[in-house]
Design an enzyme around this catalytic site. Structure first.
Site, PDB file in Angstrom:
ATOM      1  N   GLY A 184       0.835  -1.201   0.000  1.00 15.53           N
ATOM      2  CA  GLY A 184       0.000   0.000   0.000  1.00 15.53           C
ATOM      3  C   GLY A 184       0.861   1.238   0.000  1.00 15.53           C
ATOM      4  O   GLY A 184       2.044   1.181   0.367  1.00 15.53           O
ATOM      5  N   GLN A 233       2.943  10.040   1.309  1.00 18.10           N
ATOM      6  CA  GLN A 233       4.241   9.356   1.272  1.00 18.10           C
ATOM      7  C   GLN A 233       5.062   9.761   0.057  1.00 18.10           C
ATOM      8  O   GLN A 233       6.267   9.544   0.027  1.00 18.10           O
ATOM      9  CB  GLN A 233       4.055   7.837   1.288  1.00 18.10           C
ATOM     10  CG  GLN A 233       3.491   7.322   2.613  1.00 18.10           C
ATOM     11  CD  GLN A 233       3.394   5.819   2.606  1.00 18.10           C
ATOM     12  OE1 GLN A 233       2.413   5.264   2.117  1.00 18.10           O
ATOM     13  NE2 GLN A 233       4.408   5.153   3.112  1.00 18.10           N
ATOM     14  N   CYS A 262       6.232  -0.140   7.108  1.00 20.06           N
ATOM     15  CA  CYS A 262       5.809   1.008   6.304  1.00 20.06           C
ATOM     16  C   CYS A 262       6.971   1.441   5.428  1.00 20.06           C
ATOM     17  O   CYS A 262       8.109   1.489   5.894  1.00 20.06           O
ATOM     18  CB  CYS A 262       5.411   2.144   7.241  1.00 20.06           C
ATOM     19  SG  CYS A 262       4.939   3.657   6.387  1.00 20.06           S
ATOM     20  N   LEU A 263       6.686   1.753   4.171  1.00 24.39           N
ATOM     21  CA  LEU A 263       7.751   2.189   3.257  1.00 24.39           C
ATOM     22  C   LEU A 263       8.381   3.498   3.724  1.00 24.39           C
ATOM     23  O   LEU A 263       9.511   3.803   3.348  1.00 24.39           O
ATOM     24  CB  LEU A 263       7.196   2.343   1.837  1.00 24.39           C
ATOM     25  CG  LEU A 263       6.689   1.049   1.185  1.00 24.39           C
ATOM     26  CD1 LEU A 263       6.058   1.345  -0.162  1.00 24.39           C
ATOM     27  CD2 LEU A 263       7.799   0.013   1.056  1.00 24.39           C
ATOM     28  N   HIS A 289      -4.017   1.112   7.575  1.00 28.22           N
ATOM     29  CA  HIS A 289      -2.677   1.709   7.658  1.00 28.22           C
ATOM     30  C   HIS A 289      -2.558   2.894   6.686  1.00 28.22           C
ATOM     31  O   HIS A 289      -2.106   3.976   7.056  1.00 28.22           O
ATOM     32  CB  HIS A 289      -1.630   0.628   7.342  1.00 28.22           C
ATOM     33  CG  HIS A 289      -0.220   1.133   7.264  1.00 28.22           C
ATOM     34  ND1 HIS A 289       0.760   0.735   8.145  1.00 28.22           N
ATOM     35  CD2 HIS A 289       0.387   1.993   6.405  1.00 28.22           C
ATOM     36  CE1 HIS A 289       1.898   1.350   7.837  1.00 28.22           C
ATOM     37  NE2 HIS A 289       1.706   2.108   6.781  1.00 28.22           N
ATOM     38  N   GLU A 290      -2.999   2.681   5.442  1.00 27.19           N
ATOM     39  CA  GLU A 290      -2.890   3.750   4.438  1.00 27.19           C
ATOM     40  C   GLU A 290      -3.806   4.912   4.781  1.00 27.19           C
ATOM     41  O   GLU A 290      -3.438   6.072   4.604  1.00 27.19           O
ATOM     42  CB  GLU A 290      -3.199   3.215   3.035  1.00 27.19           C
ATOM     43  CG  GLU A 290      -2.259   2.121   2.535  1.00 27.19           C
ATOM     44  CD  GLU A 290      -0.792   2.400   2.785  1.00 27.19           C
ATOM     45  OE1 GLU A 290      -0.385   3.578   2.739  1.00 27.19           O
ATOM     46  OE2 GLU A 290      -0.042   1.451   3.060  1.00 27.19           O
ATOM     47  N   HIS A 323      -2.347   7.334   7.180  1.00 23.89           N
ATOM     48  CA  HIS A 323      -1.415   8.300   6.580  1.00 23.89           C
ATOM     49  C   HIS A 323      -2.143   9.587   6.162  1.00 23.89           C
ATOM     50  O   HIS A 323      -1.574  10.669   6.205  1.00 23.89           O
ATOM     51  CB  HIS A 323      -0.764   7.721   5.313  1.00 23.89           C
ATOM     52  CG  HIS A 323       0.430   6.846   5.587  1.00 23.89           C
ATOM     53  ND1 HIS A 323       1.575   7.316   6.174  1.00 23.89           N
ATOM     54  CD2 HIS A 323       0.659   5.530   5.328  1.00 23.89           C
ATOM     55  CE1 HIS A 323       2.462   6.320   6.264  1.00 23.89           C
ATOM     56  NE2 HIS A 323       1.930   5.226   5.767  1.00 23.89           N
TER      57      HIS A 323
HETATM   58 ZN    ZN Z   1       2.821   3.406   5.681  1.00 29.25          ZN
END
Ligand code: ZN
Length: 161
Positions: A46, A51, A89-90, A131-132, A135
């Site tokens: 995701g 991000q 998380c990226l 999670h997304e 953000h």
């Molecule tokens: Zn993330």
């Protein structure tokens, strides 16, 4: 098609509230395509617009077992159950932490034509969508975790493969 730079923890853009999308534009379509490319390149499940430095309520999710989805102005309308698992998380490279989240969610969103749509998710898909969506509120998963960030160890890799 382009890979965008993923912002990492410490970047103030990750703590900001995103604005809703009011109109689908060519720029946003390109952004969404780029978000998919960037997510796949980074091997994530995701990615949310902040991000890549864009403060709009857009995320992409692909947990690989179903069609990829785009969430635009998403809202949780139902949630139940509970799951606890490691999350990554990226934007927090090399780290994991255990997070407890609902096991099942129904999310109201808009599709690429700005028509209302709902998505249902269980397990990893529910986790990824939540999670997304965090953000978009400027929330990183570490703020919801049951523990501080841990280094991603070799044994965790084995679990992921
Ligand atoms: Zn993330």
């Amino acid at each position: 098609m382009a890979i965008r730079k993923i912002r990492v923890i410490g970047d103030p853009v990750l703590g900001k509230q995103c604005k809703p999308v009011v109109k689908m534009t060519e720029n946003l379509k390109v952004l969404i395509e780029d978000m998919f490319d960037t997510m796949y390149e980074a091997k994530g499940v995701g990615l949310a617009a902040p991000q890549v430095g864009i403060l709009r309520q857009i995320c992409v999710v692909d947990v690989m077992d179903e069609d990829p989805i785009v969430l635009i102005n998403p809202e949780v309308i139902e949630s139940d159950g509970e799951q606890t698992d490691d999350e990554g998380c990226l934007s927090v490279p090399g780290k994991v932490a255990q997070v407890t989240r609902p096991n099942h969610v129904v999310v109201k969103s808009l599709d690429m034509d700005m028509n209302p749509v709902t998505y249902e998710g269980e397990g990893l898909k529910a986790r990824a969508m939540l999670h997304e969506m965090d953000h978009l509120q400027g929330v990183l998963y570490g703020e919801r975790a049951n523990e501080p960030y841990r280094d991603l160890e070799e044994e965790d890799w084995e679990e992921e493969e």
